[in-house]
Structure formats: C-alpha cells, structure tokens
Write an enzyme that holds these catalytic residues in place. Structure first.
Site, PDB file in Angstrom:
ATOM      1  N   THR A   1      -4.656   5.914   2.003  1.00  0.00           N
ATOM      2  CA  THR A   1      -5.071   7.278   2.328  1.00  0.00           C
ATOM      3  C   THR A   1      -5.837   7.910   1.157  1.00  0.00           C
ATOM      4  OG1 THR A   1      -2.881   7.396   3.412  1.00  0.00           O
ATOM      5  CG2 THR A   1      -4.302   9.291   3.669  1.00  0.00           C
TER       6      THR A   1
ATOM      7  N   LYS B   1     -10.956  -1.920   6.802  1.00  0.00           N
ATOM      8  CA  LYS B   1      -9.759  -1.549   7.546  1.00  0.00           C
ATOM      9  C   LYS B   1     -10.214  -1.066   8.929  1.00  0.00           C
ATOM     10  CE  LYS B   1      -6.176   2.049   7.575  1.00  0.00           C
ATOM     11  NZ  LYS B   1      -5.075   2.623   6.787  1.00  0.00           N
TER      12      LYS B   1
ATOM     13  N   GLU C   1       0.854  -1.196   0.000  1.00  0.00           N
ATOM     14  CA  GLU C   1       0.000   0.000   0.000  1.00  0.00           C
ATOM     15  C   GLU C   1       0.886   1.240   0.000  1.00  0.00           C
ATOM     16  OE1 GLU C   1      -2.819   0.209   3.303  1.00  0.00           O
ATOM     17  OE2 GLU C   1      -2.693   2.396   3.264  1.00  0.00           O
TER      18      GLU C   1
ATOM     19  N   ARG D   1       0.142  10.427   0.477  1.00  0.00           N
ATOM     20  CA  ARG D   1       0.401  11.529   1.417  1.00  0.00           C
ATOM     21  C   ARG D   1       1.626  12.323   1.026  1.00  0.00           C
ATOM     22  NH1 ARG D   1       0.529   8.031   6.924  1.00  0.00           N
ATOM     23  NH2 ARG D   1      -1.288   6.773   6.449  1.00  0.00           N
TER      24      ARG D   1
HETATM   25  C1  3PG Z   1      -2.018   3.956   7.939  1.00  0.00           C
HETATM   26  O1  3PG Z   1      -2.115   4.879   7.179  1.00  0.00           O
HETATM   27  O2  3PG Z   1      -2.663   2.913   7.794  1.00  0.00           O
HETATM   28  C2  3PG Z   1      -1.147   4.109   9.136  1.00  0.00           C
HETATM   29  O3  3PG Z   1      -0.393   5.276   9.081  1.00  0.00           O
HETATM   30  C3  3PG Z   1      -0.254   2.956   9.345  1.00  0.00           C
HETATM   31  O4  3PG Z   1      -0.076   2.886  10.697  1.00  0.00           O
HETATM   32  P1  3PG Z   1       1.335   2.564  11.351  1.00  0.00           P
HETATM   33  O5  3PG Z   1       2.324   3.545  10.769  1.00  0.00           O
HETATM   34  O6  3PG Z   1       1.114   2.801  12.825  1.00  0.00           O
HETATM   35  O7  3PG Z   1       1.694   1.145  11.034  1.00  0.00           O
END
Ligand code: 3PG
Length: 208
Positions: free
Chosen positions: A68, A128, A40, A44
């Site tokens: 995102t 999710k 993924e 961002r």
């Molecule tokens: C996301 O966008 O899913 C999170 O930023 C991922 O979370 P993590 O960095 O705590 O693993």
C-alpha cells in the site's frame, strides 16, 4: 534481488496489516517457519513502519517489503525502515518515477490492459493484478497472456487457498498475494501455530 527473483522464492506473498506492534515478530517468524519468507507489511496502520523495521532487523530469513505504498513519502519511509521491496495497489507517473529513482524492487498495481501498458512503458515487467478476484480473476490473466506477452503478474485481492491454484497454474503468474495466511482472529489470539500451518499449506502450492 529483483522482483522476479523475490516472486520465485515462494508461491504466496502474505499481505499483512499489523494492528499491534507486539504481533509483528511472532507473526513474521510463524510465516517464515511455515515456508513463506517474502512478507508484505501494508502501510495502513500507525505502526506499520516500525513493524517492518523490526522484522527486517530481527527475523532471519524474512524478506520484508512495504505494501500500500501510495506516494513518494511512503516509499521513502519504506526504504528507511529496511524494506527490500515495495507494492502499490495502483500506479501514477509520480510514484513510478520515484520508484525508478530509488532502485527499490517494486510491484506496481494494475487493473486494466492500459494500466499494464503504462507500467510496461515505465520499465516494470512484474505487476500486481489488483483486486484480482473482482477485476476478472484467472480469466483476465489468461486473456491478456498473448497480447501482454513478456509481462508477469502477482494477482492479489480476494484470493484464498481454494482459488490460488487456478492463478498459480497460469504461466504469466509469478506468485499470488493474500491475507488469508494470517487471519485477523488468529493474529488477535496469538495463534502462531495456526498461522504456521496456513503458511505451510500455501508454501506447498504448485506453480506452472
Ligand atoms: C492487498 O492490499 O493486497 C489486499 O488487501 C489483500 O487482499 P486480500 O485481503 O483479499 O487477500
């Protein structure tokens, strides 16, 4: 490939925020080599779309999606760049409608039972759970398993190699997501071997 099939490919989906385009290919290759093919790329950073397109084009074995994804514009960018799936931290009626019209496999983000019910009404069955660690962790997922029978989750947010097993042991968890397999300092240093090692560790995690 639908979301359930994607989630079945590996216990962990690396969540990648690419800061330099030059990192995208070696990063993706290291993760795929370590045994994590579903990647993924979060939308961002300025070059996220280009990074996704490059991986989709040039890394055999990678199944790359966009993270995102907040609105229809980003959904369109993801599809145009070759995303095989999309992920959002939450979901709105407008986003759900655009996703359904596009046909892109999608993991909408939920944090509450009402969010999950709204996503279910919109036709999503794998969600999710975000931010998993602060929104209730494995305890939340255990508690909703009976009332939300039929829904499965990809918990993400604050998960690491030590806490992932408690999530993956639950029957309503399809896979987990996390950035821990690609630490910022390892990416900055170009330490692809370390990332490959972290990916192999994650790929070896057992599911229920
Ligand atoms: C996301 O966008 O899913 C999170 O930023 C991922 O979370 P993590 O960095 O705590 O693993």
């Amino acid at each position: 490939m639908d979301i359930a099939a994607l989630a079945a490919r590996a216990p962990v989906i690396p969540v990648l925020t690419v800061e330099r385009l030059a990192d995208a290919l070696p990063l993706a290759r290291a993760l795929v080599k370590g045994g994590l093919p579903v990647l993924e790329i979060t939308f961002r950073t300025g070059m996220a779309v280009e990074a996704l397109a490059a991986i989709a084009r040039e890394v055999p074995g990678a199944i790359v999606g966009a993270g995102t994804v907040l609105d229809e514009r980003q959904l369109r960018q993801a599809i145009d760049a070759g995303a095989r799936f999309g992920v959002s931290p939450g979901c709105t009626a407008a986003l759900a409608q655009a996703v359904k019209a596009s046909g892109l496999p999608f993991l909408p983000g939920v944090q509450t039972v009402s969010d999950a019910l709204a996503a279910r009404e919109r036709g999503f069955s794998v969600l999710k759970f975000f931010p998993a660690d602060t929104a209730g962790g494995p305890g939340w997922l255990k508690a909703v398993a009976a009332p939300l029978a039929g829904l499965r989750f990809c918990p993400t947010g604050g998960i690491g190699i030590e806490t992932a097993p408690a999530y993956l042991a639950l029957p309503n968890v399809a896979c987990v997501g996390g950035s821990w397999v690609a630490p910022r300092d390892a990416v900055a240093a170009g330490d692809w071997l370390r990332i490959e090692h972290l990916a192999s560790q994650a790929a070896a995690l057992k599911r229920s």
